[in-house]
Design an enzyme around this catalytic site. Sequence first.
Site: not given
Length: 483
Positions: A116-118, A127
């Site tokens: 998952k994106h930060a 990312d």
Amino acid sequence: MLTGGQELTLIKCQRCFKDQLGAVMHVTHHRVACGPRVRGLPPSQRTDGREGPRFLALSVSACIMTTHSEPNVSPAAGPSLSPTPALRARLCLLCRVALILMVFVNYGGGKYWYFKHASWNGLTVADLVFPWFVFIMGTSIFLSVTSILQRGCSKFRLLGKIVWRSFLLICIGIVIVNPNYCLGPLSWEKARIPGVLQRLGVTYFVVAVLELLFAKPVPESCASERSCFSLLDVTSSWPQWLFVLVLEGVWLALTFFLPVPGCPTGYLGPGGIGDLGKYPNCTGGAAGYIDRLLLGDDHLYQHPSPAVLYHTKVAYDPEGILGTINSILMAYLGVQAGKILLYHKDRTKGILIRFAAWGCFLGLISVALTKASENEGFIPVNKNLWSTSYVTTLSSSAFLILLVLYPIVDVKGLWTGTPFFYPGMNSILVYVGHEVFANYFPFQWRLGDSQSHREHLVQNIVATALWVLIAYVLYRKNVFWKI
């Protein structure tokens, strides 16, 4: 009976068909718009694959594809310094792997946090993908523009193609791949204007026009002499670098000196409950403020990654206006990789030294900007902001990946890229398709335990594998979606 000019055109069509089938939109089959396939050409007019337009089948990016029509080739054009098939495969490999990784991540990545994106500062696997696309797009732009101009195409005609393809990418992003559909039937009042394809379209346009305006022929001596250790691949591009660095200066000035109502000047935080809740409406600082001011809240992404952890209260778009400046910088670093490959063609040691030097140089800039920390540096690594350190970090990794792939793919020939090859040949279809059909069976189904990583992982792997299979079937049937 074909005339010499007709035979030459048909030879070129065969070559462009073999060299660059994928990555963009418009269904086509073996015939290709520039003419039918021709067999039995005289040996003197056959191509051995070392010359001709060389293009990268770039994942979800607007490479300058000329399958439909290309300029007439002048017999006096001279020898080509276009990239070899192995070079194309090496570069395509990075973006094709990134494409499959993007599909897997977008489908959920098994619900593991590192897919998952930060939430704000820092990096996860998710990312890494988009910046690599932008980097390789820059490489493709340089190789494509150089090849097309080398073969006699006018700059004005090429400019028209650049404008059209940029426009198509932006339209596809707004109309088809628009996450605000989840709010109900899409209307202009709720349409998200920024987006991944929109940013690719704008970045592609700026970098391609920049290269078109200042295009210079690649000196053959530097591509062939083993003693060539000059910095010509850098110094020959000083007007482009000046423009890009001025743009970066604009990003820095706006980010750190633009007054934002209710927020401290130069704020780079997530807003919401971050920073002890002092600046709840300041998500993204100047970047968020510019987007809300120029585009309006309703035209931005409504579910940004910091919303869950920081309970942000304002819309924020990670593909906003200000961050596009740094995506242009990222793409131009990719252009530099292309210039290394073409200016020092067939000089493995020289190419590896330059890839390593750029990777280390950009890595050191990242260390200086971040103080080797996640949150304590001057400019933290941040995907939502597309911060300068984010660009230098990911560009450094891209150069180092090419440093590894070069001997594996080009020198040793140990890997051809299978099975990532097939999605790369229909990258726009795979990208748009996986977004549009994400909630349909067999790409998604009801799980027995919605909290199970294992069940999510199986579902996401199956969905990703299905798109690889679809791309393989389309490849076997010679069906490709292009612009």
